[in-house]
Design an enzyme around this catalytic site. Structure first.
Site: not given
Ligand code: BGC
Length: 364
Positions: A113, A163, A166, A319
């Site tokens: 990634w 960003d 990611e 999340e």
């Molecule tokens: C998010 C990131 C985050 C990561 C770990 C990713 O899916 O886009 O912003 O840092 O997960 O939580």
């Protein structure tokens, strides 16, 4: 159980989850039970440290800052090479730049990634100054690491990088520039200012706060992104009523807020179908509290209640939730590949605690 008891329990549980998944070295494991998030991200962790500050756990926040200091010292030579590369307009080598995430012992580990993200170190700088304002110490080592990170950001500020989500590695993202400005202002507040940092700050201010400023995903993009909310809160780069801030918040409300108060990252998001993110609901609420209109506080309270409803029986926050997914047909492919999306996500719990704090509710 009364409603109040439930609320206090979720605050306690949130703090417990964060502390339980802080390693002995100080790192936070982003999503300890999710197949992909067994790492410590600079971005997530810097925001988690903010929550520990407001919860009065300066000890735990301090251990995280010292973990970052070690990561920075380990990577110092590479950072200098990355700065030299940026001077010549090239993308720094993966062996040199600061990565977005590390294993608990500070290693970069295998990655499939994009790992080059400039917002993480910038948010860390901002978070360190938050910690010092809250009563944490600016030790010599913390100051030394912060100075190096500030110089790194100043030199790399025009370098394209992925960003906060990611993604889009070939862009200079407005949200990332906002994090950099917050980080460079933090360096000045910590007494680390120097001419090159002041010049970088002024250049970013012109872009983000000048008369032509528009807070979209990147310069020339027509799209809004919820990570832009952080420019209003917590970075407080401009008042919520400043034109680019006001327009951005309105667009997030119109385009990215779901009917229950959850908030999407951006319209094209297909990650787990593009669900509604807990931490972004808190971010919108915090921006609204700064806007301070007649309905804003009520909406922020509603966001807190929405977040509380997303906790499972143990109190763990995810999340994102899929109820109003933007692209429901894209959920299953992620579930097949990686299982259910992250729960608990430490950053969600941190965002909940900070929103509670801003609403004047107890956080411990
Ligand atoms: C998010 C990131 C985050 C990561 C770990 C990713 O899916 O886009 O912003 O840092 O997960 O939580």
């Amino acid at each position: 159980m009364s409603r109040m008891t439930e609320e206090i329990d979720l605050a306690r549980h949130s703090l417990d989850v964060i502390l339980r998944w802080q390693t002995s070295g100080g790192a936070f494991i982003a999503g300890p039970t999710f197949s992909q998030y067994g790492f410590s991200w600079l971005r997530d962790s810097a925001f988690i440290a903010e929550a520990l500050d407001v919860a009065g756990r300066l000890d735990a926040a301090g251990r995280f800052h010292d973990w970052v200091v070690r990561v920075v010292f380990e990577g110092a030579e590479g950072m200098h090479r990355a700065m030299a590369a940026a001077e010549t307009g090239t993308i720094p080598d993966a062996a040199d730049y600061l990565h977005c995430r590390y294993t608990a012992d500070g290693a970069t580990g295998p990655d499939d990634w994009p790992t080059f993200q400039l917002d993480g170190p910038a948010i860390w700088l901002w978070s360190l100054s938050h910690h010092v304002r809250a009563g944490g110490a600016l030790t010599g080592r913390r100051a030394q690491a912060a100075r190096l990170v500030a110089r790194y950001l100043a030199r790399l500020r025009d370098t394209p990088a992925s960003d906060a989500w990611e993604e889009s590695p070939d862009r200079v993202h407005t949200s990332t520039l906002g994090a950099m400005l917050a980080g460079l202002r933090a360096a000045a507040a910590l007494g680390l200012d120097e001419p090159a940092l002041a010049a970088a700050r002024a250049a970013i201010e012109e872009t983000l706060l000048g008369p032509d400023a528009r807070w979209t995903k990147w310069a020339g993009s027509g799209a809004v992104d919820a990570s832009l909310l952080w420019l209003v809160a917590p970075y407080e780069l401009a008042p919520a009523e400043a034109p680019p801030a006001r327009a951005m918040i309105r667009r997030v409300e119109a385009e990215l807020e779901d009917p229950e108060g959850g908030v999407h990252r951006y319209l094209e998001d297909t990650y787990y179908g593009g669900g509604s993110w807990i931490l972004l609901a808190a971010s919108l609420a915090r921006a609204r509290l700064r806007r301070g209109g007649p309905a804003d506080r009520r909406l922020a309270e509603q966001a807190l209640a929405w977040i509380e409803r997303q906790a499972d029986g143990r109190g763990d926050l995810p999340e994102q939730v899929a109820t109003h997914a933007l692209h429901p047909g894209r959920i299953e492919e992620w579930r097949q590949a990686w299982g259910a999306s992250a729960r608990p996500l430490l950053w969600s719990h941190a965002a909940y605690l900070v929103l509670r704090h801003e609403l004047g509710r107890p956080v411990r």
